[in-house]
Design a protein around this motif. Structure first.
Motif, PDB file in Angstrom:
ATOM      1  N   GLY A  95     -15.645  -4.103  -5.391  1.00 60.27           N
ATOM      2  CA  GLY A  95     -14.675  -2.818  -5.886  1.00 60.27           C
ATOM      3  C   GLY A  95     -13.015  -2.953  -5.762  1.00 60.27           C
ATOM      4  O   GLY A  95     -12.253  -2.619  -6.762  1.00 60.27           O
ATOM      5  N   LEU A  96     -12.779  -3.688  -4.649  1.00 61.34           N
ATOM      6  CA  LEU A  96     -11.190  -3.866  -4.503  1.00 61.34           C
ATOM      7  C   LEU A  96     -10.550  -5.120  -5.170  1.00 61.34           C
ATOM      8  O   LEU A  96      -9.633  -5.164  -5.903  1.00 61.34           O
ATOM      9  CB  LEU A  96     -11.087  -4.334  -2.999  1.00 61.34           C
ATOM     10  N   LEU A  97     -11.414  -6.083  -5.687  1.00 59.98           N
ATOM     11  CA  LEU A  97     -11.006  -7.162  -6.503  1.00 59.98           C
ATOM     12  C   LEU A  97     -10.829  -6.800  -7.864  1.00 59.98           C
ATOM     13  O   LEU A  97     -10.005  -6.890  -8.566  1.00 59.98           O
ATOM     14  CB  LEU A  97     -12.146  -8.199  -6.679  1.00 59.98           C
ATOM     15  N   ARG A  98     -11.685  -5.522  -8.190  1.00 58.29           N
ATOM     16  CA  ARG A  98     -11.428  -5.073  -9.494  1.00 58.29           C
ATOM     17  C   ARG A  98     -10.317  -4.266  -9.621  1.00 58.29           C
ATOM     18  O   ARG A  98      -9.485  -4.416 -10.657  1.00 58.29           O
ATOM     19  CB  ARG A  98     -12.583  -4.190  -9.976  1.00 58.29           C
ATOM     20  N   GLY A 103      -3.782  -3.974 -10.819  1.00 55.86           N
ATOM     21  CA  GLY A 103      -2.643  -3.936 -10.284  1.00 55.86           C
ATOM     22  C   GLY A 103      -2.517  -2.989  -9.130  1.00 55.86           C
ATOM     23  O   GLY A 103      -1.479  -2.624  -8.609  1.00 55.86           O
ATOM     24  N   ALA A 104      -3.457  -2.694  -8.356  1.00 58.09           N
ATOM     25  CA  ALA A 104      -3.620  -2.100  -7.121  1.00 58.09           C
ATOM     26  C   ALA A 104      -2.523  -2.641  -5.939  1.00 58.09           C
ATOM     27  O   ALA A 104      -2.388  -3.794  -6.103  1.00 58.09           O
ATOM     28  CB  ALA A 104      -4.929  -2.066  -6.271  1.00 58.09           C
ATOM     29  N   VAL A 105      -1.986  -1.813  -5.278  1.00 53.41           N
ATOM     30  CA  VAL A 105      -0.782  -2.503  -4.441  1.00 53.41           C
ATOM     31  C   VAL A 105      -1.435  -3.070  -3.044  1.00 53.41           C
ATOM     32  O   VAL A 105      -2.414  -2.882  -2.779  1.00 53.41           O
ATOM     33  CB  VAL A 105      -0.023  -1.051  -3.836  1.00 53.41           C
ATOM     34  N   LEU A 138      -9.624  -5.157   2.404  1.00 50.94           N
ATOM     35  CA  LEU A 138      -8.198  -5.078   2.292  1.00 50.94           C
ATOM     36  C   LEU A 138      -7.667  -6.069   1.353  1.00 50.94           C
ATOM     37  O   LEU A 138      -7.953  -7.074   1.576  1.00 50.94           O
ATOM     38  CB  LEU A 138      -7.632  -5.414   3.681  1.00 50.94           C
ATOM     39  N   LEU A 139      -6.807  -5.301   0.597  1.00 52.11           N
ATOM     40  CA  LEU A 139      -6.064  -6.189  -0.536  1.00 52.11           C
ATOM     41  C   LEU A 139      -4.805  -6.449   0.089  1.00 52.11           C
ATOM     42  O   LEU A 139      -3.950  -5.605   0.612  1.00 52.11           O
ATOM     43  CB  LEU A 139      -5.850  -5.493  -1.671  1.00 52.11           C
TER      44      LEU A 139
END
Length: 322
Positions: A95-98, A103-105, A138-139
């Motif tokens: 989900g976070l890779l997507r 452009g997620a911070v 975590l990104l």
């Protein structure tokens, strides 16, 4: 699980008995609807006690993740993160890779109450149930390229160990390259997935899973020796406090890694290394294996192995006891 099932589980989260009649009345549905919604929760690792005349009860009490409590525990570090808690996710990393591609911070965090398709290294599955594990991703964005991120998973391991020490977790250590172990078995793990190019900029999604407890139904699904925090510390930390502690340590470690790489964590990682100076067997991706003494890691995170012919460095493989 269905939205109706989640509604019922939240009503049962206090660990007390609730009759089917009372639950049905609270939701404005029939007892049959309640029964149907709760009939398959065991498939998701949920332990639900049913007693005629008393009703339903969750065992043990489900400590729900709460973004407000996490941010309160983070204090000033809350500004470094954007936390979202999902009821259910196949994989928080996926989900976070997507979101990263959209452009997620940097500092975006996805945590899941229930993760149904968690992934580990080499295509392995990560099994967890409702409330008995902490699973989140975590990104983090870097100005450097992918070639400068060598040893990052080991630095993340150092951050996790620092957080666990806050709660007096006894007997936990690190196994190259990304496992958290105790003498009983695997306590948790790290999965890092990267986007970008070799010269920058780049970003990584850091997936972390930690067992808080291991109910019997879940233990049967796990194909390797496993452990949990409730076996290792005098008082098991709440998942909100544990998540906040790990994020705080990650903030400091990742900022230091951005400027100095893994070298500044090398000595500390080796202090946590459960196989330091012990004989090991390294299974290679091509099916071969190498026996030797684990001497720790290089300043870029490679495994140092004293093998036939001298000291050799490895950046891939699966380490086991010799």
């Amino acid at each position: 699980m269905t939205p109706r099932t989640w509604q019922l589980l939240r009503l049962l989260a206090d660990g007390e008995f609730h009759s089917g009649v009372a639950l049905a009345h609270q939701l404005g549905v029939s007892r049959a609807t309640v029964f149907a919604a709760l009939s398959s929760v065991a498939e998701f690792g949920v332990q639900l006690q049913r007693i005629r005349g008393r009703g339903y009860r969750l065992v043990p009490v489900w400590q729900q993740l709460d973004a407000g409590q996490v941010n309160l525990a983070l204090a000033a570090d809350a500004a470094c993160f954007q936390l979202e808690i999902l009821q259910q996710a196949t994989s928080t990393n996926t989900g976070l890779l997507r979101r990263a591609a959209q452009g997620a911070v940097s500092g975006s965090v996805l945590a899941a109450e229930l993760q149904t398709g968690g992934r580990g290294r080499i295509g392995r599955s990560w099994h967890s149930g409702l409330g008995n594990a902490l699973t989140f991703s975590l990104l983090w964005r870097f100005n450097c390229g992918l070639n400068a991120l060598s040893g990052l998973s080991l630095a993340v391991g150092v951050a996790i160990m620092r957080a666990l020490q806050r709660f007096e977790v006894a007997g936990a250590g690190l196994k190259w390259p990304n496992d958290i172990l105790s003498s009983d078995g695997k306590l948790g793990g790290v999965l890092i997935e990267a986007q970008g190019d070799m010269y920058g900029p780049s970003c990584v999604v850091i997936g972390i899973g930690l067992n808080c407890s291991l109910p019997p139904a879940l233990s049967q699904l796990i194909t390797q020796r496993a452990s949990a925090l409730d076996r290792l510390c005098p008082a098991v930390p709440g998942r909100n406090q544990l998540l906040a502690a790990i994020l705080q340590e990650l903030a400091g470690v990742l900022q230091q890694f951005s400027s100095s790489g893994f070298a500044c964590f090398q000595e500390e990682w080796q202090r946590y290394h459960v196989q330091q100076n012990l004989p090991v067997r390294l299974a290679m991706p091509d099916g071969s294996s190498v026996n030797g003494i684990a001497l720790g890691v290089s300043d870029s995170g490679e495994l140092r192995l004293a093998a036939a012919g001298g000291v050799r460095l490895f950046n891939s493989g699966e380490v086991g006891a010799c």
